[in-house]
Scaffold this motif. Structure first.
Motif, PDB file in Angstrom:
ATOM      1  N   VAL A 169       1.246  -1.101  -0.047  1.00  0.00           N
ATOM      2  CA  VAL A 169      -0.130  -0.348  -0.212  1.00  0.00           C
ATOM      3  C   VAL A 169       1.282   1.294   0.039  1.00  0.00           C
ATOM      4  CG1 VAL A 169      -1.393   1.139   1.181  1.00  0.00           C
ATOM      5  CG2 VAL A 169      -1.902  -1.147   1.242  1.00  0.00           C
ATOM      6  N   LEU A 170       0.587   2.197  -1.020  1.00  0.00           N
ATOM      7  CA  LEU A 170       1.381   2.911  -1.126  1.00  0.00           C
ATOM      8  C   LEU A 170       0.146   4.562  -1.017  1.00  0.00           C
ATOM      9  CD1 LEU A 170       4.121   4.868  -1.183  1.00  0.00           C
ATOM     10  CD2 LEU A 170       3.759   4.536  -4.045  1.00  0.00           C
ATOM     11  N   GLN A 171       0.529   5.868   0.389  1.00  0.00           N
ATOM     12  CA  GLN A 171      -0.507   6.945  -0.149  1.00  0.00           C
ATOM     13  C   GLN A 171       0.494   7.638  -0.055  1.00  0.00           C
ATOM     14  OE1 GLN A 171      -1.998   8.997   3.629  1.00  0.00           O
ATOM     15  NE2 GLN A 171      -4.335   8.103   2.756  1.00  0.00           N
ATOM     16  N   LEU A 172       0.374   8.829  -1.197  1.00  0.00           N
ATOM     17  CA  LEU A 172       0.889   9.878  -1.521  1.00  0.00           C
ATOM     18  C   LEU A 172       0.575  11.213  -1.179  1.00  0.00           C
ATOM     19  CD1 LEU A 172       2.578   9.230  -4.270  1.00  0.00           C
ATOM     20  CD2 LEU A 172       4.137   8.898  -2.475  1.00  0.00           C
ATOM     21  N   MET A 173       1.010  12.177  -0.363  1.00  0.00           N
ATOM     22  CA  MET A 173       0.350  13.079  -0.227  1.00  0.00           C
ATOM     23  C   MET A 173       1.106  14.679  -0.699  1.00  0.00           C
ATOM     24  SD  MET A 173      -2.545  12.377   1.585  1.00  0.00           S
ATOM     25  CE  MET A 173      -1.916  14.460   2.672  1.00  0.00           C
ATOM     26  N   MET A 174      -0.143  15.525  -0.932  1.00  0.00           N
ATOM     27  CA  MET A 174       0.575  17.281  -1.058  1.00  0.00           C
ATOM     28  C   MET A 174      -0.368  17.736  -0.009  1.00  0.00           C
ATOM     29  SD  MET A 174       1.887  17.138  -5.051  1.00  0.00           S
ATOM     30  CE  MET A 174      -0.205  16.963  -5.335  1.00  0.00           C
ATOM     31  N   ARG A 175       0.232  18.975   0.956  1.00  0.00           N
ATOM     32  CA  ARG A 175      -0.212  19.375   1.454  1.00  0.00           C
ATOM     33  C   ARG A 175       0.104  20.779   1.138  1.00  0.00           C
ATOM     34  NH1 ARG A 175       1.280  15.170   5.685  1.00  0.00           N
ATOM     35  NH2 ARG A 175      -0.838  14.103   6.129  1.00  0.00           N
ATOM     36  N   GLY A 176      -0.919  22.048   1.767  1.00  0.00           N
ATOM     37  CA  GLY A 176      -0.442  23.685   1.321  1.00  0.00           C
ATOM     38  C   GLY A 176       0.368  23.596   2.264  1.00  0.00           C
ATOM     39  N   GLU A 177       0.327  23.380   3.598  1.00  0.00           N
ATOM     40  CA  GLU A 177       1.627  24.117   5.182  1.00  0.00           C
ATOM     41  C   GLU A 177       2.928  23.793   4.685  1.00  0.00           C
ATOM     42  OE1 GLU A 177       0.846  21.675   8.317  1.00  0.00           O
ATOM     43  OE2 GLU A 177       0.026  20.788   7.557  1.00  0.00           O
ATOM     44  N   TYR A 178       2.793  22.668   3.516  1.00  0.00           N
ATOM     45  CA  TYR A 178       4.742  22.471   3.223  1.00  0.00           C
ATOM     46  C   TYR A 178       4.425  22.686   1.621  1.00  0.00           C
ATOM     47  CZ  TYR A 178       4.310  19.974   7.553  1.00  0.00           C
ATOM     48  OH  TYR A 178       3.433  19.428   8.796  1.00  0.00           O
ATOM     49  N   ASP A 179       4.235  23.592   1.362  1.00  0.00           N
ATOM     50  CA  ASP A 179       4.048  24.127   0.073  1.00  0.00           C
ATOM     51  C   ASP A 179       3.900  23.258  -1.167  1.00  0.00           C
ATOM     52  OD1 ASP A 179       5.021  26.834   0.313  1.00  0.00           O
ATOM     53  OD2 ASP A 179       7.581  25.642   1.334  1.00  0.00           O
ATOM     54  N   TRP A 180       2.848  21.906  -0.657  1.00  0.00           N
ATOM     55  CA  TRP A 180       2.402  20.661  -2.128  1.00  0.00           C
ATOM     56  C   TRP A 180       4.158  20.192  -2.286  1.00  0.00           C
ATOM     57  CZ3 TRP A 180      -2.070  21.171  -1.756  1.00  0.00           C
ATOM     58  CH2 TRP A 180      -2.985  22.153  -1.672  1.00  0.00           C
ATOM     59  N   GLU A 181       4.710  19.185  -1.357  1.00  0.00           N
ATOM     60  CA  GLU A 181       6.107  18.841  -1.511  1.00  0.00           C
ATOM     61  C   GLU A 181       5.274  17.052  -1.354  1.00  0.00           C
ATOM     62  OE1 GLU A 181       9.986  17.459   1.405  1.00  0.00           O
ATOM     63  OE2 GLU A 181       8.807  19.301   1.240  1.00  0.00           O
ATOM     64  N   VAL A 182       5.672  16.552  -2.539  1.00  0.00           N
ATOM     65  CA  VAL A 182       5.214  14.995  -1.675  1.00  0.00           C
ATOM     66  C   VAL A 182       5.761  14.610  -0.854  1.00  0.00           C
ATOM     67  CG1 VAL A 182       4.707  13.550  -3.387  1.00  0.00           C
ATOM     68  CG2 VAL A 182       5.155  15.101  -4.742  1.00  0.00           C
ATOM     69  N   GLU A 183       5.045  13.331  -0.305  1.00  0.00           N
ATOM     70  CA  GLU A 183       5.548  13.158   0.924  1.00  0.00           C
ATOM     71  C   GLU A 183       4.540  12.029   0.809  1.00  0.00           C
ATOM     72  OE1 GLU A 183       5.812  14.161   4.995  1.00  0.00           O
ATOM     73  OE2 GLU A 183       4.201  15.700   4.820  1.00  0.00           O
ATOM     74  N   ALA A 184       5.260  10.189   1.437  1.00  0.00           N
ATOM     75  CA  ALA A 184       4.833   9.445   1.723  1.00  0.00           C
ATOM     76  C   ALA A 184       4.410   9.454   2.697  1.00  0.00           C
ATOM     77  CB  ALA A 184       5.570   7.799   1.841  1.00  0.00           C
ATOM     78  N   GLU A 185       2.963   8.711   3.126  1.00  0.00           N
ATOM     79  CA  GLU A 185       2.008   9.297   5.201  1.00  0.00           C
ATOM     80  C   GLU A 185       1.886   7.594   4.811  1.00  0.00           C
ATOM     81  OE1 GLU A 185       0.138  11.110   7.887  1.00  0.00           O
ATOM     82  OE2 GLU A 185       1.356  11.901   6.045  1.00  0.00           O
ATOM     83  N   TRP A 186       1.597   6.577   4.089  1.00  0.00           N
ATOM     84  CA  TRP A 186       1.747   5.057   4.091  1.00  0.00           C
ATOM     85  C   TRP A 186       2.794   4.235   2.783  1.00  0.00           C
ATOM     86  CZ3 TRP A 186      -4.269   3.629   4.206  1.00  0.00           C
ATOM     87  CH2 TRP A 186      -4.971   4.229   4.980  1.00  0.00           C
ATOM     88  N   ALA A 187       3.141   3.706   2.657  1.00  0.00           N
ATOM     89  CA  ALA A 187       3.882   3.079   2.446  1.00  0.00           C
ATOM     90  C   ALA A 187       4.228   1.507   3.210  1.00  0.00           C
ATOM     91  CB  ALA A 187       6.053   3.719   2.267  1.00  0.00           C
ATOM     92  N   TYR A 188       3.891   0.712   3.092  1.00  0.00           N
ATOM     93  CA  TYR A 188       3.669  -0.442   4.004  1.00  0.00           C
ATOM     94  C   TYR A 188       3.689  -2.151   3.339  1.00  0.00           C
ATOM     95  CZ  TYR A 188      -1.352  -0.827   4.610  1.00  0.00           C
ATOM     96  OH  TYR A 188      -2.875  -0.003   4.915  1.00  0.00           O
ATOM     97  N   LEU A 189       3.949  -2.856   3.553  1.00  0.00           N
ATOM     98  CA  LEU A 189       3.140  -4.272   3.522  1.00  0.00           C
ATOM     99  C   LEU A 189       2.520  -5.110   4.209  1.00  0.00           C
ATOM    100  CD1 LEU A 189       7.409  -5.586   1.385  1.00  0.00           C
ATOM    101  CD2 LEU A 189       4.541  -5.233   0.440  1.00  0.00           C
ATOM    102  N   SER A 190       1.969  -5.507   3.513  1.00  0.00           N
ATOM    103  CA  SER A 190       0.807  -5.857   5.126  1.00  0.00           C
ATOM    104  C   SER A 190       0.664  -7.972   4.127  1.00  0.00           C
ATOM    105  CB  SER A 190      -0.927  -5.737   5.406  1.00  0.00           C
ATOM    106  OG  SER A 190      -1.110  -6.101   4.112  1.00  0.00           O
TER     107      SER A 190
END
Length: 321
Positions: free
Chosen positions: A16-37
């Protein structure tokens, strides 16, 4: 903006991979989730990687607004913990009862508070969740160690009429222990919605111990769901920051907080997988504190904070594909 993808490696294993872009961090792309189950035949599920900290009823849907009845989870509760994900692992087990399911989960790892750089180590916790698809009951406990500086912006006068802002270290955390306790319940019979959560956060040293909670009531009328929310938060250890020194006075201004918040909202499920939400939230009863708002500064001439209430309007579009 959220982009989430699930990859089936086998019948029982997923990535599972979830990428986030938040305005408070200048729309920087970061992985909120990146895991194996992986789910074993006996029902035990193991997950490892970068995961969401499962402290709240809506932790897994914090950034998936479509899965929430309100425009946003009440900030008084959901804004109390300054980090939302951790690197580590978790194990869960579902017990199927007659007409309900009991889920037990344990988690552990480490994290970092992005806004301050504070290290979060020895994170460990557990929660239990029971649901019969109408009623849901939940309880959670977690604890961790914190190391780092808690800073606050202050105005610095460089020359008459020339003011700049600088970071001031309000508190230094050194291997201080923090704990989180929470209980929640919800009822949803397809028409009536009732959701409530209560949490307590306790941290060593002068960092604030905080109680918070909310109650949301809603009613579905075809594609419309009007709702009301009452929420509160209050720091419980204000007497530990009595202004006996300059440092204690600054900690009192930075950390002491309380407020009540009242929300009136409407969710409109306009088309399949798209919801439009409207919300008006009024917050007051700050009790001569900042109310927990960083931009509410102390007026040194009156000894009171500039704002003693606030009104927030929200219009939000939530969609899933």
């Amino acid at each position: 903006m959220v982009l989430q993808a699930t990859f089936d490696i086998s019948d029982r294993t997923q990535a599972v991979l979830q990428l986030m872009m938040r305005g408070e961090y200048d729309w920087e792309v970061e992985a909120e989730w990146a895991y194996l189950s992986h789910r074993f035949e006996n029902g035990v599920k193991l997950r490892g990687g970068k995961l969401r900290v499962p402290l709240y009823m809506y932790s897994d849907y914090l950034d998936v607004g479509y899965a929430q009845p309100f425009a946003r989870p009440p900030e008084e509760v959901y804004g109390a913990v300054p980090f939302s994900s951790y690197t580590g692992g978790g194990v869960s087990y579902d017990v199927d009862l007659d007409d309900s399911t009991l889920t037990m989960q344990m988690f552990g790892g480490e994290s970092k508070v992005k806004s301050t750089g504070t290290d979060v180590s020895n994170l460990i916790g557990a929660n239990v969740n029971w649901t019969d698809e109408t009623w849901t009951l939940r309880a959670v406990y977690g604890q961790a160690k914190f190391d780092g500086s808690v800073t606050s912006e202050v105005d610095v006068e460089l020359a008459p009429g020339v003011i700049t802002q600088a970071d001031y270290t309000v508190l230094q955390l050194v291997d201080d222990t923090g704990s989180f306790k929470g209980v929640g319940a919800s009822y949803d019979n397809g028409e009536v919605i009732a959701i409530t959560e209560w949490t307590r956060i306790e941290v060593d040293a002068a960092y604030p111990d905080t109680d918070s909670g909310y109650l949301t009531l809603g009613y579905r009328i075809k594609e419309f769901t009007p709702y009301v929310t009452v929420a509160y938060m209050k720091t419980q250890d204000n007497d530990e920051r009595l202004p006996l020194s300059q440092a204690a006075a600054i900690q009192m201004i930075a950390f002491n907080a309380e407020r009540m918040a009242y929300s009136l909202g409407l969710r409109w499920d306009a088309i399949d997988n798209v919801a439009v939400k409207f919300d008006i939230t009024y917050a007051d009863d700050f009790g001569n504190t900042s109310g927990g708002f960083l931009n509410n500064s102390l007026d040194t001439t009156t000894g009171k904070f500039i704002y003693d209430d606030t009104l927030i309007y929200t219009v939000k579009f939530d969609a899933v594909f």
